[in-house]
Design a protein around this motif. Structure first.
Motif, PDB file in Angstrom:
ATOM      1  N   ALA A 142       0.809  -1.227   0.000  1.00  0.00           N
ATOM      2  CA  ALA A 142       0.000   0.000   0.000  1.00  0.00           C
ATOM      3  C   ALA A 142       0.841   1.276   0.000  1.00  0.00           C
ATOM      4  O   ALA A 142       0.301   2.369   0.008  1.00  0.00           O
ATOM      5  N   ILE A 143       2.168   1.147  -0.037  1.00  0.00           N
ATOM      6  CA  ILE A 143       3.038   2.319   0.047  1.00  0.00           C
ATOM      7  C   ILE A 143       3.363   2.839  -1.346  1.00  0.00           C
ATOM      8  O   ILE A 143       3.740   2.073  -2.218  1.00  0.00           O
ATOM      9  N   THR A 144       3.216   4.139  -1.518  1.00  0.00           N
ATOM     10  CA  THR A 144       3.608   4.737  -2.789  1.00  0.00           C
ATOM     11  C   THR A 144       5.110   4.998  -2.775  1.00  0.00           C
ATOM     12  O   THR A 144       5.744   5.021  -1.725  1.00  0.00           O
ATOM     13  N   ARG A 145       5.684   5.223  -3.938  1.00  0.00           N
ATOM     14  CA  ARG A 145       7.127   5.431  -4.057  1.00  0.00           C
ATOM     15  C   ARG A 145       7.604   6.620  -3.222  1.00  0.00           C
ATOM     16  O   ARG A 145       8.728   6.649  -2.770  1.00  0.00           O
ATOM     17  N   HIS A 146       6.750   7.603  -2.993  1.00  0.00           N
ATOM     18  CA  HIS A 146       7.150   8.781  -2.234  1.00  0.00           C
ATOM     19  C   HIS A 146       7.166   8.527  -0.728  1.00  0.00           C
ATOM     20  O   HIS A 146       7.661   9.351   0.023  1.00  0.00           O
ATOM     21  N   ALA A 147       6.622   7.401  -0.290  1.00  0.00           N
ATOM     22  CA  ALA A 147       6.541   7.133   1.140  1.00  0.00           C
ATOM     23  C   ALA A 147       7.287   5.868   1.545  1.00  0.00           C
ATOM     24  O   ALA A 147       7.128   5.396   2.647  1.00  0.00           O
ATOM     25  N   ASP A 148       8.101   5.329   0.655  1.00  0.00           N
ATOM     26  CA  ASP A 148       8.840   4.129   1.018  1.00  0.00           C
ATOM     27  C   ASP A 148      10.065   4.499   1.848  1.00  0.00           C
ATOM     28  O   ASP A 148      10.356   5.662   2.079  1.00  0.00           O
ATOM     29  N   VAL A 149      10.781   3.481   2.310  1.00  0.00           N
ATOM     30  CA  VAL A 149      11.973   3.685   3.130  1.00  0.00           C
ATOM     31  C   VAL A 149      13.190   3.497   2.233  1.00  0.00           C
ATOM     32  O   VAL A 149      13.315   2.477   1.560  1.00  0.00           O
ATOM     33  N   GLN A 150      14.076   4.456   2.240  1.00  0.00           N
ATOM     34  CA  GLN A 150      15.271   4.397   1.398  1.00  0.00           C
ATOM     35  C   GLN A 150      16.518   4.272   2.264  1.00  0.00           C
ATOM     36  O   GLN A 150      16.704   5.019   3.210  1.00  0.00           O
ATOM     37  N   LEU A 151      17.365   3.290   1.920  1.00  0.00           N
ATOM     38  CA  LEU A 151      18.655   3.112   2.576  1.00  0.00           C
ATOM     39  C   LEU A 151      19.753   3.219   1.539  1.00  0.00           C
ATOM     40  O   LEU A 151      19.557   2.838   0.386  1.00  0.00           O
ATOM     41  N   GLU A 152      20.907   3.686   1.977  1.00  0.00           N
ATOM     42  CA  GLU A 152      22.067   3.763   1.088  1.00  0.00           C
ATOM     43  C   GLU A 152      23.244   3.048   1.722  1.00  0.00           C
ATOM     44  O   GLU A 152      23.445   3.090   2.930  1.00  0.00           O
ATOM     45  N   THR A 153      24.004   2.360   0.883  1.00  0.00           N
ATOM     46  CA  THR A 153      25.271   1.754   1.251  1.00  0.00           C
ATOM     47  C   THR A 153      25.991   1.430  -0.053  1.00  0.00           C
ATOM     48  O   THR A 153      25.401   0.845  -0.955  1.00  0.00           O
ATOM     49  N   GLY A 154      27.224   1.829  -0.160  1.00  0.00           N
ATOM     50  CA  GLY A 154      27.945   1.648  -1.412  1.00  0.00           C
ATOM     51  C   GLY A 154      28.314   0.215  -1.715  1.00  0.00           C
ATOM     52  O   GLY A 154      28.483  -0.160  -2.870  1.00  0.00           O
ATOM     53  N   ASN A 155      28.398  -0.639  -0.683  1.00  0.00           N
ATOM     54  CA  ASN A 155      28.879  -1.997  -0.911  1.00  0.00           C
ATOM     55  C   ASN A 155      27.972  -3.075  -0.328  1.00  0.00           C
ATOM     56  O   ASN A 155      28.358  -4.229  -0.244  1.00  0.00           O
ATOM     57  N   GLY A 156      26.787  -2.711   0.108  1.00  0.00           N
ATOM     58  CA  GLY A 156      25.862  -3.686   0.681  1.00  0.00           C
ATOM     59  C   GLY A 156      26.168  -4.038   2.125  1.00  0.00           C
ATOM     60  O   GLY A 156      25.525  -4.898   2.705  1.00  0.00           O
ATOM     61  N   MET A 157      27.156  -3.381   2.703  1.00  0.00           N
ATOM     62  CA  MET A 157      27.580  -3.682   4.070  1.00  0.00           C
ATOM     63  C   MET A 157      27.300  -2.483   4.982  1.00  0.00           C
ATOM     64  O   MET A 157      27.163  -1.347   4.521  1.00  0.00           O
ATOM     65  N   LEU A 158      27.216  -2.756   6.288  1.00  0.00           N
ATOM     66  CA  LEU A 158      27.075  -1.680   7.263  1.00  0.00           C
ATOM     67  C   LEU A 158      28.269  -0.746   7.166  1.00  0.00           C
ATOM     68  O   LEU A 158      29.357  -1.195   6.815  1.00  0.00           O
ATOM     69  N   PRO A 159      28.095   0.521   7.481  1.00  0.00           N
ATOM     70  CA  PRO A 159      26.871   1.167   7.936  1.00  0.00           C
ATOM     71  C   PRO A 159      25.915   1.451   6.782  1.00  0.00           C
ATOM     72  O   PRO A 159      26.319   1.540   5.630  1.00  0.00           O
ATOM     73  N   PHE A 160      24.619   1.589   7.148  1.00  0.00           N
ATOM     74  CA  PHE A 160      23.581   2.008   6.220  1.00  0.00           C
ATOM     75  C   PHE A 160      23.232   3.450   6.550  1.00  0.00           C
ATOM     76  O   PHE A 160      23.334   3.874   7.701  1.00  0.00           O
ATOM     77  N   TYR A 161      22.782   4.166   5.549  1.00  0.00           N
ATOM     78  CA  TYR A 161      22.403   5.560   5.745  1.00  0.00           C
ATOM     79  C   TYR A 161      20.940   5.728   5.396  1.00  0.00           C
ATOM     80  O   TYR A 161      20.499   5.318   4.321  1.00  0.00           O
ATOM     81  N   GLU A 162      20.190   6.306   6.313  1.00  0.00           N
ATOM     82  CA  GLU A 162      18.764   6.569   6.108  1.00  0.00           C
ATOM     83  C   GLU A 162      18.539   8.028   6.475  1.00  0.00           C
ATOM     84  O   GLU A 162      18.761   8.426   7.625  1.00  0.00           O
ATOM     85  N   ASP A 163      18.130   8.805   5.480  1.00  0.00           N
ATOM     86  CA  ASP A 163      17.960  10.236   5.664  1.00  0.00           C
ATOM     87  C   ASP A 163      19.267  10.802   6.226  1.00  0.00           C
ATOM     88  O   ASP A 163      20.291  10.695   5.577  1.00  0.00           O
ATOM     89  N   GLN A 164      19.266  11.335   7.427  1.00  0.00           N
ATOM     90  CA  GLN A 164      20.502  11.869   7.994  1.00  0.00           C
ATOM     91  C   GLN A 164      21.046  10.986   9.109  1.00  0.00           C
ATOM     92  O   GLN A 164      21.935  11.403   9.855  1.00  0.00           O
ATOM     93  N   LEU A 165      20.531   9.763   9.211  1.00  0.00           N
ATOM     94  CA  LEU A 165      20.990   8.826  10.239  1.00  0.00           C
ATOM     95  C   LEU A 165      22.015   7.859   9.670  1.00  0.00           C
ATOM     96  O   LEU A 165      21.901   7.422   8.531  1.00  0.00           O
ATOM     97  N   THR A 166      22.972   7.496  10.498  1.00  0.00           N
ATOM     98  CA  THR A 166      23.929   6.442  10.169  1.00  0.00           C
ATOM     99  C   THR A 166      23.600   5.254  11.051  1.00  0.00           C
ATOM    100  O   THR A 166      23.649   5.347  12.282  1.00  0.00           O
TER     101      THR A 166
END
Length: 175
Positions: free
Chosen positions: A126-150
């Motif tokens: 039921a989630i639209t693309r504008h309301a999903d959760v986005q994580l970033e990591t360059g290599n698939g390993m920790l740390p992950f970045y979400e918004d301004q959190l590490t």
């Protein structure tokens, strides 16, 4: 971790596997000639292939003789093996999937094999693309970045993604 592989001279590459116990299992020999969903432009041809042994999505660039695996969900249990090169993002997806049966995870897919595609979107039906959760990591390993959190630990990452997914429908956004 090596996400990009060079295709051998005969057009093949191996997708290595492990069994449910974590022990090595037979690898699948994949062939560039089996790519589907081909997209061709004057400078770039690319396509995709699902490994029949583990369900891993491979994207291939025949002209560059390179393939790259992508991590997505749902993590179907219909495959006899899992990809041998497991990452922290694999673990995170598996843990969040235990709590949200309809979870869908999509890894960003750029045009060229060397492009950075370390962005994952976690969403529910039921989630639209504008309301999903986005994580970033360059290599698939920790740390992950979400918004301004590490997010530096797996427990922290699992709890954050689950919290955001459980609150998306209430506020209209995952923030």
């Amino acid at each position: 971790m090596e996400w990009i592989r060079t295709i051998s001279s005969n057009g093949t590459w191996l997708c290595e596997h492990t069994g449910q116990s974590g022990r090595p299992a037979p690898a699948s020999m994949l062939n560039i000639s089996n790519l589907e969903n081909l997209y061709t432009s004057p400078s770039n041809t690319r396509g995709s292939l699902i490994c029949p042994g583990c369900g891993t999505l491979w994207r291939g660039w025949p002209k560059q003789r390179q393939v790259k695996f992508y991590i997505e969900s749902p993590l179907d249990n219909c495959y006899p093996y899992q990809r041998a090169q497991r990452t922290d993002i694999d673990t995170l997806i598996a843990e969040v999937w235990k709590r949200f049966a309809g979870l869908k995870v999509t890894q960003h897919q750029y045009v060229w094999p060397a492009d950075d595609d370390g962005i994952w979107w976690f969403s529910l039906p039921a989630i639209t693309r504008h309301a999903d959760v986005q994580l970033e990591t360059g290599n698939g390993m920790l740390p992950f970045y979400e918004d301004q959190l590490t997010l530096t630990t797996m427990d922290e990452a699992v709890e954050r993604v689950c919290y955001l997914l459980s609150h998306v429908g209430q506020s209209g956004s995952a923030g």
